[in-house]
Every structure is written in C-alpha cells, then in structure tokens.
Design an enzyme around this catalytic site. Structure first.
Site, short mmCIF file in Angstrom:
data_model
loop_
_atom_site.label_atom_id
_atom_site.label_comp_id
_atom_site.label_asym_id
_atom_site.label_seq_id
_atom_site.Cartn_x
_atom_site.Cartn_y
_atom_site.Cartn_z
N GLU A 1 1.66 0.84 7.60
CA GLU A 1 1.20 0.29 8.88
C GLU A 1 2.34 -0.09 9.81
O GLU A 1 2.24 -1.03 10.61
CB GLU A 1 0.23 -0.88 8.67
CG GLU A 1 -1.07 -0.41 8.06
CD GLU A 1 -2.03 -1.51 7.63
OE1 GLU A 1 -1.77 -2.68 7.94
OE2 GLU A 1 -3.02 -1.17 6.96
N GLU B 1 -6.08 3.91 3.41
CA GLU B 1 -6.43 2.52 3.10
C GLU B 1 -7.71 2.21 3.86
O GLU B 1 -7.81 2.49 5.06
CB GLU B 1 -5.31 1.55 3.49
CG GLU B 1 -5.64 0.12 3.08
CD GLU B 1 -4.55 -0.90 3.40
OE1 GLU B 1 -3.37 -0.61 3.19
OE2 GLU B 1 -4.93 -1.99 3.89
#
Ligand SMILES: *[C@@H]1O[C@H](CO)[C@@H](O)[C@H](O)[C@H]1NC(C)=O
Ligand SMILES: *[C@@H]1O[C@H](CO)[C@@H](O)[C@H](O)[C@H]1NC(C)=O
Ligand SMILES: *[C@@H]1O[C@H](CO)[C@@H](O)[C@H](O)[C@H]1NC(C)=O
Ligand SMILES: *[C@@H]1O[C@H](CO)[C@@H](O)[C@H](O)[C@H]1NC(C)=O
Ligand SMILES: *[C@@H]1O[C@H](CO)[C@@H](O)[C@H](O)[C@H]1NC(C)=O
Ligand SMILES: *[C@@H]1O[C@H](CO)[C@@H](O)[C@H](O)[C@H]1NC(C)=O
Length: 697
Positions: A195, A271
């Site tokens: 991320e 995810e």
C-alpha cells in the site's frame, strides 16, 4: 384429517403446475420445471476462461498472529487445522506473510531478518513457524511474501526503500533464500511494498536478483496497493509486462478497471475483507469471493487477516477468518468466514477454470451471484451461488451501493461437457442475523438433474455449492475451552525461550523486541537502532513500546529490571500503565509513563508517550548496570519505585482511566529487560466485572 391432507397434496400439485415457484422452507428443490423463472446456463461449449488461483489469508501486516503461537499445543493444532488442513475447514490455498521490517504495520511490529546491514537471522518471530505449520498440513499451499516496511539502513536515512534498488532487492531475496535454506519453504509469490508507491526500476531489479539466485519460479505480484494503475505501466513496457505475474489490488470492492482486464494479466484482490468477523463479516466474505470474479474477473482473493490473534483493543479487532486471542485460556472461535471459505476452497482446486459469463458466471436477477468452474478434463464441475443481502454483507471498505435481494427459484441447465451429469452434491449455508446460530456448511441431499435440468429454490443470505466432487467435510474438534480474562499476575524472565524468539503476550507496537542471551543471561532486548523505513506514523515519534495485559484494567502494577548497554544504548527506558492505544496510533498513546535516564540521572513521569504532558520530574542515581523500575497505579495514585526506593507518589490525571501496561525506550537504541512482573489487584478486576454486569440493567 383425510380431507385436509388431500387438500395439502392438491395445493402442492397446483403450486407446481401453476409455476408459482416461490420458495418454501421445507422444500428446497422442485423436480418439475416451471416457466417464467430465471434459467442459469452452465455450458462450456464456447470454452472456458481464466484459471482460479486461490483463496488465501495474510498473517502479518502486522503482528496479527501474535497471540496464536503461545496457545496450548492441542488448541493451537486445532486452530491450524480449521485454517489450513485440506478438506477440513477453510482449506486455504494461498498463505501470505509479512516480511518483518522492525516497524508497526497495523497491530504490531514484526522483526526483520536483518535489523542491521551487518547481521542476518532466520529465527525471529512466529511467521516461520506458522509457514511450516501451513505447509505441513497442505504441501500444495502457495506461499506469498510481502513487506510493509524496512529497517532504516535500507532507506539510507530516507523513508524511500527504492533509493538503492539493488540493496533492497538483495535484502528481499536473502529472506526468500533464508526461507528455502533454513526452513525448506519455497516462496511462490513475492510482492513490492504494501500500500505504498511501487517503483518500476525496483520491480525489474527484484526480478533480476531473484533469477540470479535461482528463484525463477518465485513470481511477482504487484503492486499490492489500491487501484489498477500498474496496468498502464504494463501496457507501455514489454519487459514489465513479462515479469509481473499478476496485478494485485487491495479492497477493489469486486470491481476492476477495463484497462486492467485488457492487459490479460491475472487480476488479484491481493488484500481484501478486513471486516469484523461476525455474521455480517461472513456475508461480506461470501459476496466478495464470488463477485470478485463475477464483476472484476479477479481469480485470487486474500483476506486480511488470517486470524484475529491480537489484543482486541488494537485497531481492526477480529478482522480475521476466525478468532483466537486468549492463549491464557485456550478459548477460540471458529467464525462464519471459515465455512464461507470452505464453500469454494474445498471444491475448487487451484488451476480449475471459470466458465464464461452467462455460461456459468453471472449475477442473479433477484440478487446474488453464481460462478462455475471446471477442471482441464471438463469432467468435474463446481458451482458456487451466494444470495447475500446488502445490509448483511457490508465490508469495511469500499462503500457498498444499494441493491435488493429476494427469494428466487432458478432453473439450472447443464450443457456441453456437463450435459450427462445426473446429480450434484449440495453444500449449504444460511447466515442468520436474529441471534440464532447460522447454519454453516451443511451437506444436503444431492440435486437431481432430469434431461440436464434442475430447479433450486434460493432464500436470502444463503450459499450453495453444487459439485460433482464427492469430497468435502465440515471438520470438527472438541468444543473449545471457555474464555477467561488475562491473568492478574504475570512474571517473565525470558529463560524459557530460544534465542531470538519474541516473548509471549508482550506485543511490540514500535521497535523490535527479542530474547537474547547476554553473558549467559536471558534478556528481552529492544534491537532497533534507527528509525525504520516506516509504514505508519507511529514511527515518527522515535520511541519504542511493547504492550501487555487487558485494556480494561484501571489499577495495575508493573515492575521491570532494566539495563542499558554501553554500546548503542537508548537514552532512557520506561514502564507504563493505563496505556490507551497502540497500532499506528501508538505515537499518540496516553497513559502513565515512568521514564528514567540512567546516564543523565533524570526521572520523568508523563501523561503521554511523547513526553509532552509532564506530571513529575526528579532524579535517580547515575549508575549503570541493572535497575528495577516499578510503577503502581491504584484508584487515585501513581507511585514509582527505583531500586525499591520510592521516588514519587502523585495524584492520577483525569485520563486515561484504563489501559494496558507497557515497557519501552525513549529513543531507538539497545535496551535490555531482564525480567518484568505485572500485578493487578483482584478488586480492580472485580470492578470491571461488576460495571459490565451493571450495563445490562
Ligand atoms: C522439503 O520440502 C519438500 C516439499 O516441499 C519435501 O519434499 C522435502 O522432503 C523437504 N526436505 C527436507 C530436508 O525436509
Ligand atoms: C431466527 O431465525 C431462524 C431462521 O431464520 C428461526 O428458525 C429462529 O426461530 C429465529 N430465532 C429467533 C430468536 O427469532
Ligand atoms: C479484560 O477483562 C474483562 C473483564 O474481566 C474481560 O471481559 C475481557 O475479556 C478481558 N479482555 C482480555 C483481552 O483479557
Ligand atoms: C526465572 O523465573 C523462574 C520462575 O518464573 C525461576 O524458577 C528461575 O529461577 C528464574 N531464573 C532466573 C535466571 O532468574
Ligand atoms: C512494586 O513495589 C511495591 C512496593 O514495594 C510492591 O508492593 C509491588 O508488588 C511491586 N509491584 C510489582 C509489579 O512488582
Ligand atoms: C553499534 O553500532 C555500530 C554502527 O553504528 C555497529 O558497527 C556496532 O556493531 C554496534 N554494536 C553493537 C553491540 O550492536
């Protein structure tokens, strides 16, 4: 009597003949076809499309399995069976772990294999153990590794891990080699930086470094960030196109971009989920698993996280497929997402292919969705149907646009390779939201097909797996032990651990703590010497902290025997009580913090970890070596002892009223904790209980 029975039969016949195929509780299947219903074609005659690459879960990102490792062995094995054992529970097909980076990555820190450039170690933390337990149960499970952050030396004083791509790639490949040579674990997939921005030069360098070290079969999944922008780069860069196995996006909300699908690359929800694991969490997961393919063509979906095994007052409590956060009692809960996962994983092996849209994959007209998959020989078939309603399947993110679901009857029509199938085995779940127990993963009578047709009555919030496979099991272990709160007396001198292990229950939030044998003595050492390449703001404070206990505690005592090494030592250490927060908010933690600075002889009591709210300042003798610090918090007072001599007694500030106990350091730098003791008065815990009981009135 006779009349009424006949009437019932007549009504039933009329009911079928009139095609009023509304669903009834006791009749799931209708044998006669009815017109006017939705027909679901299951047909491979126009070919099959994308390959299924699995359903998985993440341990880490961060420290989400912290409390699992110190469960009693029997319970620990049971839990691992529910997660990993094929044909038993979730039967996970991908296991993704964090490559620890000595930094906070959501619910704790995980240790790096190279705290410093001059050392390397493959025995830290619990992920190695967990990887081996997964692989032991399922040798075919795919392993996937990813970093959330890196030790400071990788960034060379910046927060940019790409400043020296060769250095970073070498660091990652060393971990992959350590996994192989020390633990016999082969990494199937590796990611970039969780991320956070990706870097194309780094991706290429990583591929080259993997190849040079014999890891040609470790495939790159990138970028592990929100959105599909990497697809644009792939379109313009043939080399990149070649070396990225799959585009992995986080929390895609079942949607992918046209430009991502156009790359023809596998698309992954690398995810997803991250939702409280109650029944709505189960609904979220069921909808996501089907619709990630139906709407987004995603062929792998990975849950953050594997198991809620971290203190429940940390961020995102119970965001795992099941819950095990009480190693002291052995209590655990097999939550609904385990059985939701089983609906696909137990009946769709890796490599099976999806049928085309409207030939087995589609949304249902009255809400819900179905997917159908088959093997290479096309002699096996699995169909998974879900009818999750909007309010019962909301995930934490992104926002779920409104939609309706109502009971419906569908006519399934089998064609192509599946024409001759005369029955499909049926596995069924119904999520229930009125407080009664959900009916999860139950084997039902087979669905019989006549001339390739059968009808199925679907209620709301249900999951069906229809399959030619005769396997499948709802695994069961004996009922787990009852829950109990964290014990009121804890002492640890770290003698029972192997060197480099992380002690039980102490949950580091900033810094990396491991057992070391120093001059024949076991100590808990804070090892981080400089600010890591961090993932979240907790690291910006420059302090380290490890928490333990029960966040509801109001009164408590913590003592620790501490020593600051002469070389590379921290400037000060603390013990603390009523610490109110952790995770990425650790830098804002409030509580009662008792700091000592043995080198300057200063003592300080503060209301916050940042040391901005000073409650008291004093002095302690300026002597090196071991010192005992003791902080005792009663209903209204905080008292401190240094080498058993009282050094302060003060009135408690208004807030916080409760929290964990903690220990830590004032700055990065080594600190050794020879032992610690936590004592909570019985009355204080009774207070908690009685106030809880009062809430019911
Ligand atoms: C290493 O793992 C493989 C399977 O992944 C197994 O076949 C082999 O026996 C293992 N080797 C050792 C030394 O344990
Ligand atoms: C809850 O719903 C189930 C089925 O939908 C029903 O069997 C049960 O009686 C209900 N329980 C309560 C407490 O309303
Ligand atoms: C903390 O204590 C309360 C009250 O005894 C209990 O309900 C809760 O489960 C405990 N939590 C933990 C994490 O031990
Ligand atoms: C460590 O603690 C245990 C009991 O908790 C005790 O038996 C042992 O003597 C202690 N060892 C040292 C080196 O302090
Ligand atoms: C701290 O010191 C006080 C006073 O000596 C003692 O009663 C208490 O047990 C100590 N607390 C811990 C956790 O060791
Ligand atoms: C202390 O840090 C220096 C680099 O800053 C390193 O060379 C040395 O090995 C460290 N010593 C210890 C005991 O960690």
């Amino acid at each position: 009597m006779v009349f009424s029975r006949t009437a019932t039969v007549l009504v039933f016949i009329y009911y079928l003949a009139s095609c009023a195929c509304s669903c009834r509780d006791e009749t799931l299947y209708f044998k006669e076809p009815c017109s006017g219903q939705e027909t679901v074609d299951i047909d491979d005659s126009s070919g099959v499309v994308r390959a299924f690459e699995g359903i998985g879960a993440i341990s880490g990102g961060g420290a989400t399995s912290k409390l699992l490792v110190n469960y009693p062995e029997k319970e620990r094995n049971e839990i691992l069976d529910y997660l990993f054992k094929p044909g038993f529970g979730a039967s996970l097909q991908i296991f993704k772990v964090e490559i620890g980076g000595d930094m906070q990555s959501t619910d704790g820190t995980e240790a790096s294999h190279m705290h410093y450039s001059w050392e390397e170690n493959y025995h830290r933390g619990y992920e190695w153990w967990l990887l081996k337990e997964a692989k032991k149960r399922n040798p075919n499970i795919k392993l996937y590794c990813l970093t959330w952050g890196f030790p400071g030396w990788i960034g060379k004083g910046t927060n940019n891990p790409y400043i020296d791509p060769e250095l970073t790639a070498d660091y990652i490949v060393r971990w992959i080699r350590g996994a192989k040579t020390i633990h016999n674990l082969t990494m199937d997939y590796v990611g970039i930086w969780n991320e956070r921005p990706y870097n194309i030069k780094y991706i290429k360098t990583l591929r080259q470094t993997l190849d040079h070290n014999g890891f040609q079969n470790t495939l790159i999944v990138a970028p592990d960030d929100f959105g599909w922008n990497l697809a644009h780069d792939i379109k313009n860069d043939e080399h990149l196109e070649k070396i990225v196995h799959a585009i992995g996006a986080h929390y895609p909300g079942t949607q992918s971009a046209d430009y991502a699908r156009n790359t023809r690359k596998p698309l992954w929800a690398s995810e997803d989920y991250s939702t409280f694991n109650d029944v709505v969490g189960g609904g979220c997961w069921a909808r996501t698993l089907n619709q990630n393919y139906v709407n987004g063509l995603m062929t792998a979906t990975i849950s953050w996280n594997l198991i809620g095994s971290y203190y429940p007052n940390l961020p995102f409590p119970r965001n795992g497929l099941m819950t095990a956060m009480e190693p002291w009692s052995g209590h655990y809960v097999v939550e609904t997402p385990i059985w939701v996962t089983a609906h696909t994983t137990q009946f769709v092996p890796l490599g099976w292919r999806y049928l085309r849209h409207h030939k087995g994959v589609a949304k249902l007209s009255k809400g819900g969705s179905h997917v159908a998959l088959t093997n290479d020989a096309r002699d096996q078939l699995t169909i998974v149907i879900e009818t999750m309603s909007h309010d019962h399947s909301i995930c934490v993110r992104p926002k779920l646009p409104p939609y309706e679901v109502s009971p419906q009857t569908i006519t399934l029509t089998l064609s192509g390779s599946f024409k001759k199938i005369s029955k499909l085995n049926v596995w069924y779940s119904k999520l229930i939201f009125n407080g009664s127990e959900s009916q999860m993963f139950m084997k039902r009578d087979p669905l019989v097909f006549t001339n390739g047709q059968a009808q199925l009555c679907l209620g709301v919030d249900e999951i069906y797996t229809l399959t030619t496979l005769n396997t499948g099991e709802k695994g069961v272990h004996p009922k787990p032990r009852d829950p109990s709160p964290f014990p009121l007396n804890v002492h640890d001198n770290f003698t029972t651990y192997e060197e480099y292990q992380e002690p039980f229950n102490l949950a580091p939030q900033i810094g990396s703590y491991e057992v070391r044998k120093i001059n024949g003595e076991s100590v808990l050492r804070q090892t981080v010497l400089q600010r890591p390449v961090y993932w979240c703001k907790s690291e910006t404070l420059g302090k380290t902290m490890s928490i333990i206990g029960n966040h509801s505690w109001t009164q408590m005592g913590i003592s620790a025997v501490v020593e600051i090494p002469r070389v590379n030592g921290t400037d000060g250490v603390f013990v603390a009580a009523r610490v109110d927060r952790g995770g990425c908010y650790s830098n804002e933690a409030q509580g009662i913090f008792f700091f000592t600075f043995p080198i300057t002889g200063k003592l300080m009591v503060t209301n916050d970890l940042a040391r901005t709210k000073v409650l008291y300042q004093g002095t302690v003798p300026m002597t090196s070596g071991k010192h005992e610090m003791n902080l005792t918090v009663t209903e209204s007072k905080a008292q401190g002892y240094y080498d058993q001599r009282q050094v302060f007694s003060l009135d408690l500030p208004e807030t916080p009223k409760n929290g964990w106990v903690a220990l830590g350091t004032d700055s990065y730098g080594l600190a050794d904790f020879h032992s610690y003791t936590v004592k909570v008065p019985q009355e204080a815990s009774e207070d908690i209980l009685s106030s809880k009981i009062k809430l019911h009135y």
